[in-house]
Design an enzyme around this catalytic site. Structure first.
Site, mmCIF file in Angstrom:
data_model
loop_
_atom_site.group_PDB
_atom_site.id
_atom_site.type_symbol
_atom_site.label_atom_id
_atom_site.label_comp_id
_atom_site.label_asym_id
_atom_site.label_seq_id
_atom_site.Cartn_x
_atom_site.Cartn_y
_atom_site.Cartn_z
ATOM 1 N N CYS A 127 4.621 7.961 5.843
ATOM 2 C CA CYS A 127 4.149 7.130 6.944
ATOM 3 C C CYS A 127 3.756 7.970 8.156
ATOM 4 C CB CYS A 127 5.221 6.106 7.322
ATOM 5 S SG CYS A 127 4.814 5.195 8.818
ATOM 6 N N CYS A 146 0.416 6.099 7.320
ATOM 7 C CA CYS A 146 0.146 5.064 8.326
ATOM 8 C C CYS A 146 -0.243 5.615 9.700
ATOM 9 C CB CYS A 146 1.370 4.173 8.530
ATOM 10 S SG CYS A 146 2.214 3.744 7.012
ATOM 11 N N LYS A 182 -3.473 7.807 9.747
ATOM 12 C CA LYS A 182 -4.553 6.886 9.351
ATOM 13 C C LYS A 182 -4.946 5.978 10.511
ATOM 14 C CE LYS A 182 -3.741 2.984 8.293
ATOM 15 N NZ LYS A 182 -3.203 2.518 7.028
ATOM 16 N N TYR A 217 -5.999 -0.216 -0.953
ATOM 17 C CA TYR A 217 -5.780 -0.051 0.492
ATOM 18 C C TYR A 217 -6.395 1.258 1.015
ATOM 19 C CZ TYR A 217 -1.726 -3.338 1.190
ATOM 20 O OH TYR A 217 -0.888 -4.408 1.338
ATOM 21 N N GLU A 276 -9.731 1.719 3.394
ATOM 22 C CA GLU A 276 -9.503 2.159 4.779
ATOM 23 C C GLU A 276 -10.239 3.461 5.062
ATOM 24 O OE1 GLU A 276 -5.087 0.138 5.500
ATOM 25 O OE2 GLU A 276 -5.198 2.287 5.144
ATOM 26 N N HIS A 322 -7.442 -20.928 23.921
ATOM 27 C CA HIS A 322 -8.903 -20.907 24.003
ATOM 28 C C HIS A 322 -9.370 -20.009 25.136
ATOM 29 C CE1 HIS A 322 -12.893 -22.504 23.404
ATOM 30 N NE2 HIS A 322 -13.003 -22.669 24.702
ATOM 31 N N GLU A 374 -7.659 -19.350 17.325
ATOM 32 C CA GLU A 374 -7.488 -20.793 17.554
ATOM 33 C C GLU A 374 -7.989 -21.595 16.349
ATOM 34 O OE1 GLU A 374 -10.058 -22.762 20.584
ATOM 35 O OE2 GLU A 374 -10.931 -20.777 20.845
HETATM 36 P P1 NDP Z 1 -3.638 0.874 -4.637
HETATM 37 O O1 NDP Z 1 -2.750 0.609 -5.768
HETATM 38 O O2 NDP Z 1 -3.724 -0.077 -3.505
HETATM 39 O O3 NDP Z 1 -5.114 1.110 -5.170
HETATM 40 C C1 NDP Z 1 -5.390 2.022 -6.174
HETATM 41 C C2 NDP Z 1 -6.850 1.900 -6.534
HETATM 42 O O4 NDP Z 1 -7.211 2.934 -7.417
HETATM 43 C C3 NDP Z 1 -7.167 0.577 -7.226
HETATM 44 O O5 NDP Z 1 -8.419 0.154 -6.767
HETATM 45 C C4 NDP Z 1 -7.198 0.989 -8.692
HETATM 46 O O6 NDP Z 1 -8.057 0.192 -9.461
HETATM 47 C C5 NDP Z 1 -7.783 2.373 -8.585
HETATM 48 N N1 NDP Z 1 -7.438 3.227 -9.715
HETATM 49 C C6 NDP Z 1 -6.230 3.431 -10.261
HETATM 50 N N2 NDP Z 1 -6.322 4.305 -11.276
HETATM 51 C C7 NDP Z 1 -7.614 4.657 -11.372
HETATM 52 C C8 NDP Z 1 -8.333 5.516 -12.206
HETATM 53 N N3 NDP Z 1 -7.736 6.209 -13.177
HETATM 54 N N4 NDP Z 1 -9.666 5.634 -12.032
HETATM 55 C C9 NDP Z 1 -10.272 4.941 -11.037
HETATM 56 N N5 NDP Z 1 -9.653 4.110 -10.206
HETATM 57 C C10 NDP Z 1 -8.334 3.975 -10.372
HETATM 58 O O7 NDP Z 1 -3.206 2.331 -4.157
HETATM 59 P P2 NDP Z 1 -3.526 3.158 -2.837
HETATM 60 O O8 NDP Z 1 -3.472 4.565 -3.282
HETATM 61 O O9 NDP Z 1 -4.739 2.681 -2.136
HETATM 62 O O10 NDP Z 1 -2.270 2.825 -1.920
HETATM 63 C C11 NDP Z 1 -0.942 2.921 -2.425
HETATM 64 C C12 NDP Z 1 -0.065 1.916 -1.764
HETATM 65 O O11 NDP Z 1 0.232 2.334 -0.454
HETATM 66 C C13 NDP Z 1 -0.670 0.532 -1.602
HETATM 67 O O12 NDP Z 1 -0.506 -0.258 -2.745
HETATM 68 C C14 NDP Z 1 0.061 -0.011 -0.426
HETATM 69 O O13 NDP Z 1 1.241 -0.635 -0.856
HETATM 70 C C15 NDP Z 1 0.386 1.229 0.379
HETATM 71 N N6 NDP Z 1 -0.528 1.330 1.529
HETATM 72 C C16 NDP Z 1 -0.464 0.388 2.509
HETATM 73 C C17 NDP Z 1 -1.313 0.447 3.584
HETATM 74 C C18 NDP Z 1 -1.237 -0.600 4.636
HETATM 75 O O14 NDP Z 1 -0.225 -1.297 4.723
HETATM 76 N N7 NDP Z 1 -2.287 -0.784 5.436
HETATM 77 C C19 NDP Z 1 -2.300 1.511 3.721
HETATM 78 C C20 NDP Z 1 -2.297 2.429 2.633
HETATM 79 C C21 NDP Z 1 -1.440 2.337 1.591
HETATM 80 P P3 NDP Z 1 -7.605 -1.215 -10.079
HETATM 81 O O15 NDP Z 1 -7.640 -2.186 -8.944
HETATM 82 O O16 NDP Z 1 -8.659 -1.501 -11.098
HETATM 83 O O17 NDP Z 1 -6.253 -1.020 -10.661
#
Ligand code: NDP
Length: 459
Positions: free
Chosen positions: A43, A48, A51, A178, A182, A435, A440
């Site tokens: 984080c 976080c 970012k 995510y 982002e 407002h 709202e």
């Molecule tokens: P996510 O699980 O959110 O997303 C992973 C992405 O990678 C998905 O789109 C997935 O596709 C894709 N993917 C997985 N494997 C492959 C592959 N072999 N080839 C191509 N694409 C692939 O993980 P993140 O890394 O973005 O984030 C991890 C976690 O961290 C999040 O789940 C969240 O909980 C936390 N986080 C929270 C944030 C916030 O609160 N704002 C900000 C950043 C992270 P598919 O959908 O098809 O599985």
């Protein structure tokens, strides 16, 4: 049996630090903590915090363009990445210092090295020292997971993205979750030409379908080249940059390729199996509702348990662990109805069910509106805000709130309280609007646009 510590925590991220501090300062436990990298964990050091600071940096160009249309005489110059990066690094140093001082002030003994488990009551430090503890807490978090493909070593992950030597002119982001979304928005805002490959039909899988469409449309309109149903099959470094071959066989050149393809629990080589803790399929540490593993002296919290990968959840799990183990008050963590935000541009704040999930659960009403907010309408921007409520047709409870708008993260925190309290649609309706605001609309949505089983717009 006497132990060196009442508690030994492996991992100095948000969850581990909180548990260590509270156990030491508030219950008088003798606590040790080992961290092999920088104090603060994902984080603070590589997630976080940096970012969000990059989000702020990336929003200025658009804000200046808007300012011009509002009548300000502003000239948009270039973005000085090295200057921003130095300031960012300074801020991370400052926060890391605060974490270290908090631990010190709480009486936690910190070991700045890797620790692994030697047995259910013993940890071994990288220098060979062995320490015993009545309880051991695994809080080692997660680590970016990279797919196995030729040339993947040329790619970066969210670990490296904050420390680049130069702002890339052309960036490929791989993934649709995510972090990918982002980062695509951040670099787009900073002036980089961003391409995003996502293997599925629409980004942000698992979130509300209407919100996903809305965000993707906005990102595309603002310049992110989102290519769905597309993945990378190989990377190759050439004199011109990194050559990426996609699933359709097309080859394109980028200055950087960022993989944001999920995060895996950080358990490799920790010695958990040797101590009797069998890992789950993704390498996670399985725990019960009290964060306890199958070995009674070993507990785990946060991303390493692969439940909900969010900082505030890890912190809650750490507090619940201390309450359970050091205050004798068994406290499970409530993982229901957790509000969260995706810091895309525009932001997406959500709590509760998506429309798709709610449809599975029973009859629902969907209230939804997409409109141009006053701030954008005045300067003829097309950007719309989405406000959406999912309501249970039987109980009238609001099952889900979805907001795509500037500052949606701030809004959803407050809407989350109402939803957590079990507010009904009529409770929302009884609340007088503030407002003129965007939010709202949440209390003035009169007619459902859809009901389960059919479209009732105009009904
Ligand atoms: P996510 O699980 O959110 O997303 C992973 C992405 O990678 C998905 O789109 C997935 O596709 C894709 N993917 C997985 N494997 C492959 C592959 N072999 N080839 C191509 N694409 C692939 O993980 P993140 O890394 O973005 O984030 C991890 C976690 O961290 C999040 O789940 C969240 O909980 C936390 N986080 C929270 C944030 C916030 O609160 N704002 C900000 C950043 C992270 P598919 O959908 O098809 O599985």
């Amino acid at each position: 049996m006497s132990f060196d510590f009442d508690l030994f925590v492996i991992g100095g991220g948000s969850g581990g630090v909180r548990a260590a501090r509270v156990a030491a300062a508030e219950t008088g436990a003798r606590v040790g903590l080992a961290e092999e990298s920088r104090m603060g964990g994902t984080c603070v050091i590589r997630g976080c915090v940096p970012k969000k600071l990059m989000v702020f940096a990336s929003e200025y160009a658009e804000a200046m363009r808007e300012a011009r249309d509002y009548g300000w005489d502003v000239r948009i110059g270039g973005f000085d990445w090295p200057a921003f990066r130095s300031r960012l690094e300074g801020e991370l140093d400052r926060l890391e210092g605060i974490y270290n001082r908090l631990l010190e002030g709480s009486g936690v003994e910190v070991f700045a090295q890797r620790a692994t488990l030697a047995d259910p009551h013993k940890v071994r430090l990288a220098d060979g020292t062995e320490l015993t503890a009545k309880h051991i807490l695994i809080a080692t978090g997660g680590w970016p997971a990279l797919p196995d493909l030729p040339g993947v070593e040329h790619a970066i992950t969210s670990n490296e993205v904050f420390h680049l030597d130069a702002l890339p002119e052309r960036l490929l982001v791989v993934g649709g979750g995510y972090i990918a979304c982002e980062m695509a928005c951040i670099f787009n805002g900073l002036g980089t030409q961003v391409t995003q490959y996502y293997r599925g039909p629409q980004i942000l899988r698992g979130f509300d379908g209407e919100a996903r469409e809305h965000i993707a449309g906005h990102m595309i309109r603002h310049g992110v080249d989102i290519r769905c149903n597309t993945n990378v099959t190989a990377l190759r470094r050439t004199a011109a940059g990194i050559e990426a071959t996609d699933t359709a066989g097309e080859v394109r050149i980028f200055d950087q390729v960022l993989f944001a393809t999920g995060r895996a629990p950080n358990t490799a080589g920790l010695g958990l199996e040797g101590a009797g803790v069998a890992l789950g399929a993704r390498g996670e540490v399985p725990v019960d509702e009290y964060n306890q593993t199958a070995v009674p002296s070993i507990f785990a919290i946060g991303d390493v348990t692969d439940r909900v990968q969010l900082t505030p959840v890890a912190i809650r799990e750490g507090m619940a662990f201390v309450e359970t183990v050091f205050r004798g008050n068994p406290t499970p963590v409530d993982h229901e109805l957790i509000p969260s935000a995706v810091f895309t541009q525009p932001e997406y704040g959500m709590v509760g069910m998506s429309e798709e999930a709610a449809r599975e659960a029973g009859p629902i009403e969907v209230y939804s509106t997409a409109f141009r907010p006053m701030h954008k309408g005045f300067i003829d921007r097309e950007d719309r805000v989405l406000m959406k409520l999912i309501v249970c047709a039987k109980t009238r409870r609001v099952l889900g709130v979805h907001i795509v708008a500037d500052h949606a993260g701030e809004m959803i925190q407050l809407a989350g309280i109402a939803v957590k309290m079990g507010a009904t649609k009529e409770d929302f309706d009884r609340t007088v609007a503030v407002h003129p605001t965007m939010s709202e609309e949440l209390v003035t949505l009169k007619t459902p646009v859809r009901r389960t089983g059919g479209d009732c717009s105009g009904a």
